[in-house]
Design a protein around this motif. Structure first.
Motif, PDB file in Angstrom:
ATOM      1  N   ILE A 144       0.834  -1.204   0.000  1.00 36.12           N
ATOM      2  CA  ILE A 144       0.000   0.000   0.000  1.00 36.12           C
ATOM      3  C   ILE A 144       0.868   1.253   0.000  1.00 36.12           C
ATOM      4  O   ILE A 144       0.640   2.190  -0.773  1.00 36.12           O
ATOM      5  CB  ILE A 144      -0.933   0.003   1.235  1.00 36.12           C
ATOM      6  CG1 ILE A 144      -1.925  -1.167   1.164  1.00 36.12           C
ATOM      7  CG2 ILE A 144      -1.697   1.326   1.330  1.00 36.12           C
ATOM      8  CD1 ILE A 144      -2.694  -1.393   2.459  1.00 36.12           C
ATOM      9  N   LEU A 145       1.875   1.273   0.870  1.00 34.31           N
ATOM     10  CA  LEU A 145       2.743   2.445   0.973  1.00 34.31           C
ATOM     11  C   LEU A 145       3.510   2.717  -0.321  1.00 34.31           C
ATOM     12  O   LEU A 145       3.792   3.869  -0.649  1.00 34.31           O
ATOM     13  CB  LEU A 145       3.717   2.270   2.139  1.00 34.31           C
ATOM     14  CG  LEU A 145       3.097   2.346   3.538  1.00 34.31           C
ATOM     15  CD1 LEU A 145       4.091   1.853   4.590  1.00 34.31           C
ATOM     16  CD2 LEU A 145       2.646   3.769   3.842  1.00 34.31           C
ATOM     17  N   CYS A 146       3.829   1.654  -1.043  1.00 35.60           N
ATOM     18  CA  CYS A 146       4.549   1.821  -2.312  1.00 35.60           C
ATOM     19  C   CYS A 146       3.711   2.541  -3.363  1.00 35.60           C
ATOM     20  O   CYS A 146       4.244   3.006  -4.379  1.00 35.60           O
ATOM     21  CB  CYS A 146       5.000   0.462  -2.848  1.00 35.60           C
ATOM     22  SG  CYS A 146       6.488  -0.177  -2.053  1.00 35.60           S
ATOM     23  N   GLU A 147       2.408   2.631  -3.144  1.00 33.70           N
ATOM     24  CA  GLU A 147       1.541   3.365  -4.069  1.00 33.70           C
ATOM     25  C   GLU A 147       1.743   4.884  -3.938  1.00 33.70           C
ATOM     26  O   GLU A 147       1.339   5.636  -4.811  1.00 33.70           O
ATOM     27  CB  GLU A 147       0.068   3.031  -3.797  1.00 33.70           C
ATOM     28  CG  GLU A 147      -0.298   1.566  -3.976  1.00 33.70           C
ATOM     29  CD  GLU A 147      -0.412   1.172  -5.441  1.00 33.70           C
ATOM     30  OE1 GLU A 147      -0.445   2.070  -6.303  1.00 33.70           O
ATOM     31  OE2 GLU A 147      -0.472  -0.047  -5.716  1.00 33.70           O
TER      32      GLU A 147
ATOM     33  N   ILE B  54      14.541 -10.772  -1.096  1.00 31.56           N
ATOM     34  CA  ILE B  54      13.860  -9.514  -1.426  1.00 31.56           C
ATOM     35  C   ILE B  54      14.809  -8.563  -2.137  1.00 31.56           C
ATOM     36  O   ILE B  54      14.434  -7.889  -3.115  1.00 31.56           O
ATOM     37  CB  ILE B  54      13.289  -8.867  -0.147  1.00 31.56           C
ATOM     38  CG1 ILE B  54      12.118  -9.713   0.389  1.00 31.56           C
ATOM     39  CG2 ILE B  54      12.815  -7.436  -0.411  1.00 31.56           C
ATOM     40  CD1 ILE B  54      11.705  -9.362   1.795  1.00 31.56           C
ATOM     41  N   ARG B  55      16.036  -8.487  -1.675  1.00 28.51           N
ATOM     42  CA  ARG B  55      17.018  -7.612  -2.320  1.00 28.51           C
ATOM     43  C   ARG B  55      17.287  -8.016  -3.768  1.00 28.51           C
ATOM     44  O   ARG B  55      17.480  -7.170  -4.637  1.00 28.51           O
ATOM     45  CB  ARG B  55      18.328  -7.635  -1.530  1.00 28.51           C
ATOM     46  CG  ARG B  55      18.270  -6.838  -0.234  1.00 28.51           C
ATOM     47  CD  ARG B  55      19.532  -7.027   0.577  1.00 28.51           C
ATOM     48  NE  ARG B  55      19.525  -6.142   1.741  1.00 28.51           N
ATOM     49  CZ  ARG B  55      20.343  -6.285   2.782  1.00 28.51           C
ATOM     50  NH1 ARG B  55      21.230  -7.287   2.795  1.00 28.51           N
ATOM     51  NH2 ARG B  55      20.282  -5.449   3.797  1.00 28.51           N
ATOM     52  N   LYS B  56      17.255  -9.303  -4.020  1.00 29.45           N
ATOM     53  CA  LYS B  56      17.588  -9.790  -5.368  1.00 29.45           C
ATOM     54  C   LYS B  56      16.386  -9.858  -6.292  1.00 29.45           C
ATOM     55  O   LYS B  56      16.462  -9.462  -7.465  1.00 29.45           O
ATOM     56  CB  LYS B  56      18.240 -11.174  -5.263  1.00 29.45           C
ATOM     57  CG  LYS B  56      18.738 -11.722  -6.590  1.00 29.45           C
ATOM     58  CD  LYS B  56      19.508 -13.024  -6.390  1.00 29.45           C
ATOM     59  CE  LYS B  56      20.049 -13.550  -7.713  1.00 29.45           C
ATOM     60  NZ  LYS B  56      20.813 -14.815  -7.520  1.00 29.45           N
TER      61      LYS B  56
ATOM     62  N   LYS C 245      13.031   0.798  -5.744  1.00 32.13           N
ATOM     63  CA  LYS C 245      13.331   2.226  -5.652  1.00 32.13           C
ATOM     64  C   LYS C 245      12.792   2.835  -4.359  1.00 32.13           C
ATOM     65  O   LYS C 245      13.291   3.861  -3.897  1.00 32.13           O
ATOM     66  CB  LYS C 245      12.732   2.967  -6.852  1.00 32.13           C
ATOM     67  CG  LYS C 245      13.367   2.602  -8.187  1.00 32.13           C
ATOM     68  CD  LYS C 245      12.732   3.394  -9.309  1.00 32.13           C
ATOM     69  CE  LYS C 245      13.373   3.040 -10.653  1.00 32.13           C
ATOM     70  NZ  LYS C 245      12.744   3.803 -11.775  1.00 32.13           N
ATOM     71  N   LYS C 246      11.785   2.198  -3.781  1.00 30.80           N
ATOM     72  CA  LYS C 246      11.147   2.760  -2.583  1.00 30.80           C
ATOM     73  C   LYS C 246      11.462   1.993  -1.310  1.00 30.80           C
ATOM     74  O   LYS C 246      11.165   2.473  -0.219  1.00 30.80           O
ATOM     75  CB  LYS C 246       9.629   2.802  -2.786  1.00 30.80           C
ATOM     76  CG  LYS C 246       9.203   3.751  -3.888  1.00 30.80           C
ATOM     77  CD  LYS C 246       7.700   3.905  -3.927  1.00 30.80           C
ATOM     78  CE  LYS C 246       7.312   4.939  -4.976  1.00 30.80           C
ATOM     79  NZ  LYS C 246       5.859   5.169  -5.016  1.00 30.80           N
ATOM     80  N   ILE C 247      12.057   0.802  -1.454  1.00 30.87           N
ATOM     81  CA  ILE C 247      12.254  -0.061  -0.286  1.00 30.87           C
ATOM     82  C   ILE C 247      13.729  -0.361  -0.082  1.00 30.87           C
ATOM     83  O   ILE C 247      14.441  -0.740  -1.009  1.00 30.87           O
ATOM     84  CB  ILE C 247      11.500  -1.396  -0.469  1.00 30.87           C
ATOM     85  CG1 ILE C 247      10.002  -1.147  -0.626  1.00 30.87           C
ATOM     86  CG2 ILE C 247      11.763  -2.322   0.716  1.00 30.87           C
ATOM     87  CD1 ILE C 247       9.241  -2.370  -1.079  1.00 30.87           C
ATOM     88  N   LYS C 248      14.179  -0.187   1.150  1.00 30.92           N
ATOM     89  CA  LYS C 248      15.509  -0.622   1.546  1.00 30.92           C
ATOM     90  C   LYS C 248      15.350  -1.590   2.708  1.00 30.92           C
ATOM     91  O   LYS C 248      14.617  -1.312   3.663  1.00 30.92           O
ATOM     92  CB  LYS C 248      16.379   0.575   1.964  1.00 30.92           C
ATOM     93  CG  LYS C 248      17.846   0.221   2.139  1.00 30.92           C
ATOM     94  CD  LYS C 248      18.704   1.464   2.320  1.00 30.92           C
ATOM     95  CE  LYS C 248      20.182   1.093   2.416  1.00 30.92           C
ATOM     96  NZ  LYS C 248      21.038   2.295   2.587  1.00 30.92           N
ATOM     97  N   VAL C 249      16.017  -2.734   2.630  1.00 31.38           N
ATOM     98  CA  VAL C 249      15.846  -3.797   3.612  1.00 31.38           C
ATOM     99  C   VAL C 249      17.041  -3.825   4.565  1.00 31.38           C
ATOM    100  O   VAL C 249      18.188  -3.677   4.136  1.00 31.38           O
ATOM    101  CB  VAL C 249      15.684  -5.166   2.914  1.00 31.38           C
ATOM    102  CG1 VAL C 249      15.337  -6.241   3.928  1.00 31.38           C
ATOM    103  CG2 VAL C 249      14.600  -5.090   1.851  1.00 31.38           C
ATOM    104  N   PHE C 250      16.759  -4.031   5.852  1.00 31.86           N
ATOM    105  CA  PHE C 250      17.798  -3.984   6.874  1.00 31.86           C
ATOM    106  C   PHE C 250      17.809  -5.240   7.733  1.00 31.86           C
ATOM    107  O   PHE C 250      16.762  -5.837   7.994  1.00 31.86           O
ATOM    108  CB  PHE C 250      17.579  -2.766   7.792  1.00 31.86           C
ATOM    109  CG  PHE C 250      17.731  -1.444   7.094  1.00 31.86           C
ATOM    110  CD1 PHE C 250      18.960  -0.806   7.050  1.00 31.86           C
ATOM    111  CD2 PHE C 250      16.645  -0.856   6.467  1.00 31.86           C
ATOM    112  CE1 PHE C 250      19.102   0.414   6.403  1.00 31.86           C
ATOM    113  CE2 PHE C 250      16.774   0.367   5.816  1.00 31.86           C
ATOM    114  CZ  PHE C 250      18.017   0.996   5.783  1.00 31.86           C
ATOM    115  N   GLU C 251      19.013  -5.601   8.198  1.00 30.67           N
ATOM    116  CA  GLU C 251      19.161  -6.736   9.116  1.00 30.67           C
ATOM    117  C   GLU C 251      18.958  -6.317  10.569  1.00 30.67           C
ATOM    118  O   GLU C 251      18.633  -7.147  11.418  1.00 30.67           O
ATOM    119  CB  GLU C 251      20.555  -7.367   8.977  1.00 30.67           C
ATOM    120  CG  GLU C 251      20.768  -8.138   7.692  1.00 30.67           C
ATOM    121  CD  GLU C 251      21.359  -7.267   6.590  1.00 30.67           C
ATOM    122  OE1 GLU C 251      21.438  -6.032   6.789  1.00 30.67           O
ATOM    123  OE2 GLU C 251      21.729  -7.818   5.532  1.00 30.67           O
ATOM    124  N   LYS C 252      19.172  -5.029  10.873  1.00 32.77           N
ATOM    125  CA  LYS C 252      19.083  -4.557  12.256  1.00 32.77           C
ATOM    126  C   LYS C 252      17.969  -3.525  12.392  1.00 32.77           C
ATOM    127  O   LYS C 252      17.842  -2.628  11.561  1.00 32.77           O
ATOM    128  CB  LYS C 252      20.416  -3.937  12.691  1.00 32.77           C
ATOM    129  CG  LYS C 252      21.577  -4.916  12.722  1.00 32.77           C
ATOM    130  CD  LYS C 252      22.847  -4.236  13.188  1.00 32.77           C
ATOM    131  CE  LYS C 252      24.019  -5.210  13.241  1.00 32.77           C
ATOM    132  NZ  LYS C 252      25.276  -4.529  13.691  1.00 32.77           N
TER     133      LYS C 252
END
Length: 335
Positions: A24-27, A46-48, A64-71
């Motif tokens: 939803i937020l990606c909209e 997800i990154r790939k 372009k809108k999402i960055k994924v984190f381990e922490k």
């Protein structure tokens, strides 16, 4: 205070509801998402490949809108909002590396339909206490809405509730898109407690379905449940509220009847003869109603509200009473 320009949102959780909220937020054109997931394999995937392999895997997620984190600490850096979308039983563990300073200047949104087990606290109350966050800077996301229908872009509705409408209204704008309508409401406690209790009711509906009860009985069960929720919520917060609105009745109905309801599924397994442990092992997702039943019963030791449906579910799940016998007793109390 408004965060609607180039808003950064941290999402804590990697399940179906977290994934749906991110979709939803990606909209939105003005949003950047900082996503924390527990599972490293899912993070790498997800990154790939830009979709969650474990939940709602058909949903494409914008790199372009999402960055994924381990922490979690890294995910929260620079965020304006923090959305909590992990099962209630895992909230404390998921946030164990965080302190008051990490939440400073942020608004916190609970997308969790449960309570902190053993503490018997609403998520917003626990967050406010643990991290010294003003309740005015918290809100909750309620339905009626299932993640699976968001994935299919079926028309859906959300209620964003806070103690003050401006906080809820700001976030409701971020959660509105072509297939989701989000409305604001200033009844934080009423919406949050109703969301907790509707999962218990869905469990009861599943149990009766598993036992072979028909639609007629379940309709009576749900209508009595709405009265039960009303009595309990009013005992804790006596303000006037329209319980027939979507935030309360709508959310109850969709959770009680939908094929996507994990609580109904869990209850159905219990009604068909599964033990609690066997049902939990077979289900991949958490049924929040299991933990909620115990928390509500503990809270009710202080308020002494008549909650026969919650009591019935508690007796089946925690006192090992036979579902057929308990539901036979419960049906005598329904009108």
């Amino acid at each position: 205070m408004s965060f609607l320009n180039n808003t950064k949102i941290a999402v804590i959780g990697g399940g179906s509801w977290a994934t749906a909220l991110i979709k939803i937020l990606c909209e939105q054109s003005n949003v950047q998402i900082r996503w924390w997931l527990r599972n490293q394999d899912d993070i790498n995937h997800i990154r790939k490949f830009h979709h969650n392999p474990s939940y709602l895997s058909d949903v494409n997620l914008s790199p372009k809108k999402i960055k994924v984190f381990e922490k979690t600490i890294d995910a929260l850096k620079g965020a304006d909002y923090v959305i909590l979308a992990v099962p209630a039983a895992f909230v404390q563990e998921s946030l164990r590396d965080l302190s008051e300073k990490h939440f400073k200047g942020k608004r916190v949104v609970s997308a969790i339909k449960g309570m902190i087990p053993n503490e018997n606290m609403l998520i917003t109350d626990w967050i406010a206490q643990e991290f010294k966050i003003d309740l005015h800077d918290t809100c909750v996301i309620a339905g009626p809405c299932h993640a699976e229908e968001v994935a299919l872009e079926k028309q859906s509705y959300l209620t964003i509730a806070s103690t003050e409408c401006p906080t809820a209204e700001d976030f409701a704008k971020l959660m509105t898109c072509r297939y989701v309508t989000a409305n604001a409401l200033d009844d934080l406690y009423g919406v949050e407690y109703a969301a907790v209790m509707k999962n218990i009711v869905a469990l009861a509906c599943g149990i009766t379905h598993g036992l072979g009860y028909g639609d007629n009985f379940q309709a009576v069960l749900v209508s009595n449940a709405m009265q039960e929720i009303g009595r309990f919520v009013s005992a804790l917060d006596s303000r006037e509220r329209e319980l027939s609105s979507s935030a309360y009745l709508g959310d109850l109905l969709v959770t009680s009847y939908s094929q996507f309801s994990r609580n109904r599924l869990f209850g159905n397994m219990i009604g068909r003869g599964y033990s609690v442990k066997a049902a939990q092992l077979e289900m991949k997702m958490i049924a929040e109603g299991y933990y909620a039943a115990k928390s509500i019963m503990e809270i009710n030791k202080t308020y002494h509200v008549d909650i026969p449906i919650t009591n019935a579910v508690y007796q089946i799940l925690y006192e090992d009473h036979a579902p057929a016998h308990i539901m036979d007793e419960l049906k005598k109390l329904l009108k």
